[in-house]
Motif scaffolding. Structure first.
Motif, PDB file in Angstrom:
ATOM      1  N   GLY A   1       1.408  17.229 -12.295  1.00 12.80           N
ATOM      2  CA  GLY A   1       2.723  17.429 -11.704  1.00 12.80           C
ATOM      3  C   GLY A   1       3.653  16.240 -11.889  1.00 12.80           C
ATOM      4  N   ASN A   2       4.912  16.454 -11.488  1.00 12.70           N
ATOM      5  CA  ASN A   2       5.925  15.399 -11.566  1.00 12.70           C
ATOM      6  C   ASN A   2       6.638  15.270 -10.217  1.00 12.70           C
ATOM      7  OD1 ASN A   2       7.556  13.396 -12.764  1.00 12.70           O
ATOM      8  ND2 ASN A   2       9.136  14.896 -13.251  1.00 12.70           N
ATOM      9  N   ARG A   3       5.842  15.270  -9.155  1.00 13.96           N
ATOM     10  CA  ARG A   3       6.430  15.069  -7.829  1.00 13.96           C
ATOM     11  C   ARG A   3       7.016  13.661  -7.736  1.00 13.96           C
ATOM     12  NH1 ARG A   3       1.697  17.434  -7.846  1.00 13.96           N
ATOM     13  NH2 ARG A   3       1.408  19.492  -6.905  1.00 13.96           N
ATOM     14  N   LYS A   4       8.135  13.533  -7.029  1.00 11.74           N
ATOM     15  CA  LYS A   4       8.772  12.237  -6.846  1.00 11.74           C
ATOM     16  C   LYS A   4       8.676  11.814  -5.385  1.00 11.74           C
ATOM     17  CE  LYS A   4      11.186  14.552  -9.203  1.00 11.74           C
ATOM     18  NZ  LYS A   4      10.965  15.759 -10.030  1.00 11.74           N
ATOM     19  N   PHE A   5       8.476  10.494  -5.157  1.00  5.30           N
ATOM     20  CA  PHE A   5       8.397  10.011  -3.786  1.00  5.30           C
ATOM     21  C   PHE A   5       9.525   9.030  -3.487  1.00  5.30           C
ATOM     22  CE2 PHE A   5       5.565   7.110  -6.188  1.00  5.30           C
ATOM     23  CZ  PHE A   5       6.124   5.882  -5.869  1.00  5.30           C
ATOM     24  N   ILE A   6       9.935   9.033  -2.230  1.00  6.76           N
ATOM     25  CA  ILE A   6      10.870   8.047  -1.695  1.00  6.76           C
ATOM     26  C   ILE A   6      10.233   7.477  -0.439  1.00  6.76           C
ATOM     27  CG2 ILE A   6      13.195   7.600  -0.831  1.00  6.76           C
ATOM     28  CD1 ILE A   6      14.063  10.221  -2.219  1.00  6.76           C
ATOM     29  N   LEU A   7       9.985   6.183  -0.426  1.00 11.96           N
ATOM     30  CA  LEU A   7       9.426   5.509   0.740  1.00 11.96           C
ATOM     31  C   LEU A   7      10.463   4.565   1.318  1.00 11.96           C
ATOM     32  CD1 LEU A   7       5.815   4.436  -0.346  1.00 11.96           C
ATOM     33  CD2 LEU A   7       6.610   6.675   0.419  1.00 11.96           C
ATOM     34  N   ILE A   8      10.516   4.485   2.648  1.00  9.02           N
ATOM     35  CA  ILE A   8      11.382   3.526   3.331  1.00  9.02           C
ATOM     36  C   ILE A   8      10.527   2.736   4.302  1.00  9.02           C
ATOM     37  CG2 ILE A   8      13.403   3.202   4.811  1.00  9.02           C
ATOM     38  CD1 ILE A   8      14.376   5.969   3.870  1.00  9.02           C
ATOM     39  N   GLU A   9      10.606   1.422   4.239  1.00  8.03           N
ATOM     40  CA  GLU A   9       9.879   0.559   5.155  1.00  8.03           C
ATOM     41  C   GLU A   9      10.774  -0.612   5.551  1.00  8.03           C
ATOM     42  OE1 GLU A   9       7.895  -0.955   7.758  1.00  8.03           O
ATOM     43  OE2 GLU A   9       6.991   0.844   6.880  1.00  8.03           O
ATOM     44  N   MET A  10      10.910  -0.822   6.855  1.00  4.05           N
ATOM     45  CA  MET A  10      11.814  -1.861   7.333  1.00  4.05           C
ATOM     46  C   MET A  10      11.145  -3.223   7.508  1.00  4.05           C
ATOM     47  SD  MET A  10      12.329  -0.823  11.357  1.00  4.05           S
ATOM     48  CE  MET A  10      13.397  -2.211  11.667  1.00  4.05           C
ATOM     49  N   GLU A  11       9.819  -3.247   7.604  1.00  7.58           N
ATOM     50  CA  GLU A  11       9.146  -4.513   7.887  1.00  7.58           C
ATOM     51  C   GLU A  11       9.037  -5.383   6.632  1.00  7.58           C
ATOM     52  OE1 GLU A  11       8.548  -5.515  10.805  1.00  7.58           O
ATOM     53  OE2 GLU A  11       8.793  -3.649  11.929  1.00  7.58           O
ATOM     54  N   ASP A  12       8.746  -6.664   6.844  1.00  5.65           N
ATOM     55  CA  ASP A  12       8.739  -7.636   5.753  1.00  5.65           C
ATOM     56  C   ASP A  12       7.646  -7.371   4.719  1.00  5.65           C
ATOM     57  OD1 ASP A  12      10.882  -8.903   6.885  1.00  5.65           O
ATOM     58  OD2 ASP A  12       9.678 -10.387   7.971  1.00  5.65           O
ATOM     59  N   TYR A  13       6.640  -6.561   5.080  1.00  9.37           N
ATOM     60  CA  TYR A  13       5.559  -6.291   4.132  1.00  9.37           C
ATOM     61  C   TYR A  13       5.891  -5.147   3.174  1.00  9.37           C
ATOM     62  CZ  TYR A  13       4.498  -2.790   7.746  1.00  9.37           C
ATOM     63  OH  TYR A  13       4.581  -1.777   8.662  1.00  9.37           O
ATOM     64  N   ALA A  14       7.147  -4.702   3.172  1.00  8.66           N
ATOM     65  CA  ALA A  14       7.530  -3.598   2.290  1.00  8.66           C
ATOM     66  C   ALA A  14       7.197  -3.896   0.831  1.00  8.66           C
ATOM     67  CB  ALA A  14       9.020  -3.296   2.433  1.00  8.66           C
ATOM     68  N   ASP A  15       7.362  -5.147   0.410  1.00 11.22           N
ATOM     69  CA  ASP A  15       7.063  -5.516  -0.966  1.00 11.22           C
ATOM     70  C   ASP A  15       5.607  -5.950  -1.137  1.00 11.22           C
ATOM     71  OD1 ASP A  15       7.504  -5.942  -3.649  1.00 11.22           O
ATOM     72  OD2 ASP A  15       8.407  -7.915  -3.391  1.00 11.22           O
ATOM     73  N   THR A  16       5.128  -6.772  -0.204  1.00 14.10           N
ATOM     74  CA  THR A  16       3.797  -7.376  -0.367  1.00 14.10           C
ATOM     75  C   THR A  16       2.654  -6.419  -0.063  1.00 14.10           C
ATOM     76  OG1 THR A  16       3.885  -8.247   1.891  1.00 14.10           O
ATOM     77  CG2 THR A  16       4.678  -9.676   0.128  1.00 14.10           C
ATOM     78  N   ILE A  17       2.891  -5.397   0.746  1.00  9.79           N
ATOM     79  CA  ILE A  17       1.837  -4.418   1.053  1.00  9.79           C
ATOM     80  C   ILE A  17       2.215  -3.038   0.537  1.00  9.79           C
ATOM     81  CG2 ILE A  17       0.575  -3.230   2.875  1.00  9.79           C
ATOM     82  CD1 ILE A  17      -0.345  -6.054   2.542  1.00  9.79           C
ATOM     83  N   THR A  18       3.340  -2.479   1.001  1.00 14.32           N
ATOM     84  CA  THR A  18       3.716  -1.108   0.634  1.00 14.32           C
ATOM     85  C   THR A  18       3.858  -0.958  -0.878  1.00 14.32           C
ATOM     86  OG1 THR A  18       4.975  -1.044   2.722  1.00 14.32           O
ATOM     87  CG2 THR A  18       5.256   0.792   1.191  1.00 14.32           C
ATOM     88  N   ALA A  19       4.751  -1.754  -1.472  1.00 16.61           N
ATOM     89  CA  ALA A  19       4.967  -1.648  -2.917  1.00 16.61           C
ATOM     90  C   ALA A  19       3.760  -2.153  -3.705  1.00 16.61           C
ATOM     91  CB  ALA A  19       6.223  -2.422  -3.313  1.00 16.61           C
ATOM     92  N   GLU A  20       3.129  -3.194  -3.202  1.00 17.56           N
ATOM     93  CA  GLU A  20       1.972  -3.750  -3.910  1.00 17.56           C
ATOM     94  C   GLU A  20       0.839  -2.731  -3.973  1.00 17.56           C
ATOM     95  OE1 GLU A  20      -0.340  -6.247  -6.126  1.00 17.56           O
ATOM     96  OE2 GLU A  20       1.793  -6.417  -5.656  1.00 17.56           O
ATOM     97  N   ARG A  21       0.637  -1.969  -2.901  1.00 15.19           N
ATOM     98  CA  ARG A  21      -0.401  -0.933  -2.941  1.00 15.19           C
ATOM     99  C   ARG A  21      -0.092   0.085  -4.032  1.00 15.19           C
ATOM    100  NH1 ARG A  21      -2.189   3.261   1.948  1.00 15.19           N
ATOM    101  NH2 ARG A  21      -3.678   4.460   0.693  1.00 15.19           N
ATOM    102  N   VAL A  22       1.162   0.495  -4.127  1.00 17.12           N
ATOM    103  CA  VAL A  22       1.529   1.493  -5.129  1.00 17.12           C
ATOM    104  C   VAL A  22       1.316   0.936  -6.533  1.00 17.12           C
ATOM    105  CG1 VAL A  22       3.375   3.002  -5.951  1.00 17.12           C
ATOM    106  CG2 VAL A  22       3.169   2.531  -3.511  1.00 17.12           C
ATOM    107  N   LYS A  23       1.613  -0.337  -6.742  1.00 15.92           N
ATOM    108  CA  LYS A  23       1.360  -0.965  -8.048  1.00 15.92           C
ATOM    109  C   LYS A  23      -0.118  -0.864  -8.411  1.00 15.92           C
ATOM    110  CE  LYS A  23       5.013  -4.475  -7.661  1.00 15.92           C
ATOM    111  NZ  LYS A  23       5.283  -5.936  -7.546  1.00 15.92           N
ATOM    112  N   ARG A  24      -0.972  -1.180  -7.441  1.00 11.06           N
ATOM    113  CA  ARG A  24      -2.413  -1.191  -7.727  1.00 11.06           C
ATOM    114  C   ARG A  24      -2.964   0.221  -7.915  1.00 11.06           C
ATOM    115  NH1 ARG A  24      -4.776  -6.324  -4.118  1.00 11.06           N
ATOM    116  NH2 ARG A  24      -3.017  -7.706  -4.590  1.00 11.06           N
ATOM    117  N   VAL A  25      -2.390   1.192  -7.217  1.00 14.79           N
ATOM    118  CA  VAL A  25      -2.794   2.581  -7.426  1.00 14.79           C
ATOM    119  C   VAL A  25      -2.408   3.027  -8.835  1.00 14.79           C
ATOM    120  CG1 VAL A  25      -2.324   4.970  -6.727  1.00 14.79           C
ATOM    121  CG2 VAL A  25      -2.731   3.221  -4.989  1.00 14.79           C
ATOM    122  N   ILE A  26      -1.240   2.610  -9.297  1.00 16.44           N
ATOM    123  CA  ILE A  26      -0.767   2.985 -10.633  1.00 16.44           C
ATOM    124  C   ILE A  26      -1.672   2.409 -11.718  1.00 16.44           C
ATOM    125  CG2 ILE A  26       1.097   2.561 -12.299  1.00 16.44           C
ATOM    126  CD1 ILE A  26       3.073   2.883  -9.948  1.00 16.44           C
TER     127      ILE A  26
END
Length: 525
Positions: free
Chosen positions: A370-395
């Motif tokens: 599939g080609n599902r698209k995601f949009i995530l919103i995170e207000m805390e400071d870990y948005a880059d270091t945890i949220t985005a970093e997890r997605v990088k490692r999953v990719i």
């Protein structure tokens, strides 16, 4: 329909309209292990989710097929990095600004409701007509959430309360009951929404083919009577031996001609004593099983302990479990996506946390192409270091040796919230740049992505209408005949923005020109 009242409701019920529209500033794009300049259709946004949701409206209003959110449960626990408590300093500051002095008298439930209401209003705007929202919650606010969702989404659009057994072992350290499940309230945009039916092999083992029927596996047992009263289908049937089978009280499911055809093909047959009809249902004609609202099979929907283990596998160098003691399981979100999305759907999570929703989207895309698209919103400071970093490692993949998990592939763009388009005095904020202003105006008119044009002041064309934004941050612009002579694009209608207009009504009618004054006539989202 009962409605819920609380201190501060009158201040927040329309607050979503007053939230400033801020531009999204792309920081980077991550694609297959490296940074790229090209934007991705997948987005991770760092910033207050109320303002971030507002920034999504021009491009995504009415387009999000599935929304999943796991908002703060308002437990009062202040020990988490993901602060599950509405006494958070950021929220207290916001409440003071919006609600005023009354905010000092708010209970924690009042504060939670003030926080959630405008966010749900914007989520409702973003939800597609054929979409649904899934909201996980526990008993602290479940009753309150149900009432405000009835108000915002409509009581008739309540689908169900999905119960997920998130714990794989009972809590023996309690003086009352072990809390082993959470609620997930499901609301649709329209009351005719239906989930995708599931092809659960385990629940379909009763389909057999002992007689090698060329139409494949089958089972007997589905009704042949009509579920509703149909007088015209109340007729008796004569068997081959001359016996009479009286019609069911409501009538048969089909007409005489259809029943005769089904008898000839073997889909219907007479019982050995010729006292009733037997219906054969084929597996390949079954659209699937309706999903249950009780998810207690831990193998299929997983649980919090497994989710913590997965996080630790992704971040072996970080004590992630102390940051997210109750993360959502990837399988749990995957199952939601299976019943609520198509292969090209847009999925939004505005309380992104550790990024489980993006993980689930990437997993499912890899599984079914599939080609599902995601949009995530995170207000805390870990948005880059945890949220985005997890997605990088999953990719790209994570883990080592036997525990290694293959990457899903994919990409995303990382954004932060920028400056608002409009200043407090309602004037355009020239600091954001002319192109961002043009992008906003184009979105407001067409709901389409903006592409810079070669012709001066032309925003683009749509449906035989040409849109011009005659704007100069350093001078006053005037729509007059001399400006008209500079236009190069032919169209059936012209919508032209400028500071002033000197054209006569007759001339504007002759050339089908609509004048819009800057900044007064620019749509506010």
């Amino acid at each position: 329909m009962p409605t819920l009242h609380w201190i501060g409701k009158d201040k927040v019920i329309n607050h979503h309209q007053d939230v400033p529209y801020r531009i999204l500033e792309k920081q980077y794009t991550y694609k297959d292990g490296q940074e790229s300049d090209a934007p991705s259709e997948n987005k991770i946004i760092h910033g207050d989710n109320l303002e971030a949701l507002k920034s999504l409206l021009p491009e995504y209003e009415g387009k999000v097929k599935c929304i999943y959110i796991d908002p703060p449960y308002n437990t009062g626990n202040e020990g988490w990095v993901y602060n599950d408590n509405v006494n958070d300093p950021k929220l207290k500051k916001w409440l003071g600004q919006v609600v005023g002095k009354e905010s000092e008298d708010l209970s924690r439930h009042d504060k939670w409701l003030c926080m959630m209401y405008p966010r749900l209003k914007l989520l409702h705007k973003l939800l597609a007509e054929d979409g649904a929202i899934f909201i996980s919650i526990d008993d602290n606010e479940q009753a309150n959430l149900k009432l405000i969702c009835d108000e915002i989404f409509g009581g008739r659009n309540f689908v169900t309360d999905l119960v997920w057994r998130h714990s794989d072992n009972s809590n023996n350290n309690t003086l009352k009951f072990s809390e082993d499940y959470n609620h997930t309230l499901i609301y649709s945009k329209k009351d005719d929404w239906k989930p995708n039916f599931l092809n659960d092999v385990d629940k379909r083992k009763h389909f057999k083919n002992p007689d090698n029927d060329p139409k494949g596996p089958w089972f007997d047992g589905n009704p042949v009577n009509n579920p509703g009263l149909r007088v015209n289908l109340q007729y008796n049937i004569e068997t081959p031996s001359g016996k009479i089978i009286k019609h069911p009280p409501n009538g048969w499911r089909w007409s005489k001609e259809t029943i005769a055809e089904k008898l000839s093909t073997g889909e219907l047959r007479f019982s050995p004593d010729e006292k009733r009809l037997i219906r054969r249902t084929y597996l390949n004609e079954s659209e699937g099983l309706p999903p249950s609202n009780l998810w207690i099979d831990l193998e299929k929907t997983s649980h919090t302990r497994r989710a913590k283990y997965d996080l630790k596998s992704i971040f072996p160098e970080v004590a992630t479990t102390s940051l997210f003691p109750t993360p959502k399981a990837t399988k749990f979100i995957e199952n939601i996506l299976k019943i609520a999305t198509l292969q090209d759907s847009i999925i939004l999570d505005s309380f992104a946390g550790s990024g489980t929703t993006a993980h689930a989207v990437l997993n499912l895309n890899k599984e079914d192409g599939g080609n599902r698209k995601f949009i995530l919103i995170e207000m805390e400071d870990y948005a880059d270091t945890i949220t985005a970093e997890r997605v990088k490692r999953v990719i790209t993949g994570y883990g080592e040796e036997k525990k290694a998990v293959e990457g899903t592939g994919g990409d995303f763009s990382y954004y932060v919230l920028g400056k608002p388009v409009f200043l407090d005095n309602e004037m355009l904020n020239e600091e954001i740049g002319k192109e961002k202003i043009e992008e906003y105006v184009w979105f407001s008119e067409t709901k389409l992505p903006y592409q810079a044009q070669q012709e001066n002041y032309l925003l683009g064309t749509k449906d035989q209408t040409a849109y011009y934004f005659y704007y100069d941050p350093n001078s006053i612009t005037t729509l007059d005949e001399s400006f008209l002579r500079t236009l190069k694009t032919k169209a059936s209608q012209y919508i032209i923005y400028a500071d002033n207009c000197l054209l006569t009504k007759e001339l504007m009618q002759k050339y089908n020109i609509i004048f819009k004054k800057i900044p007064r006539d620019i749509t506010r989202f």
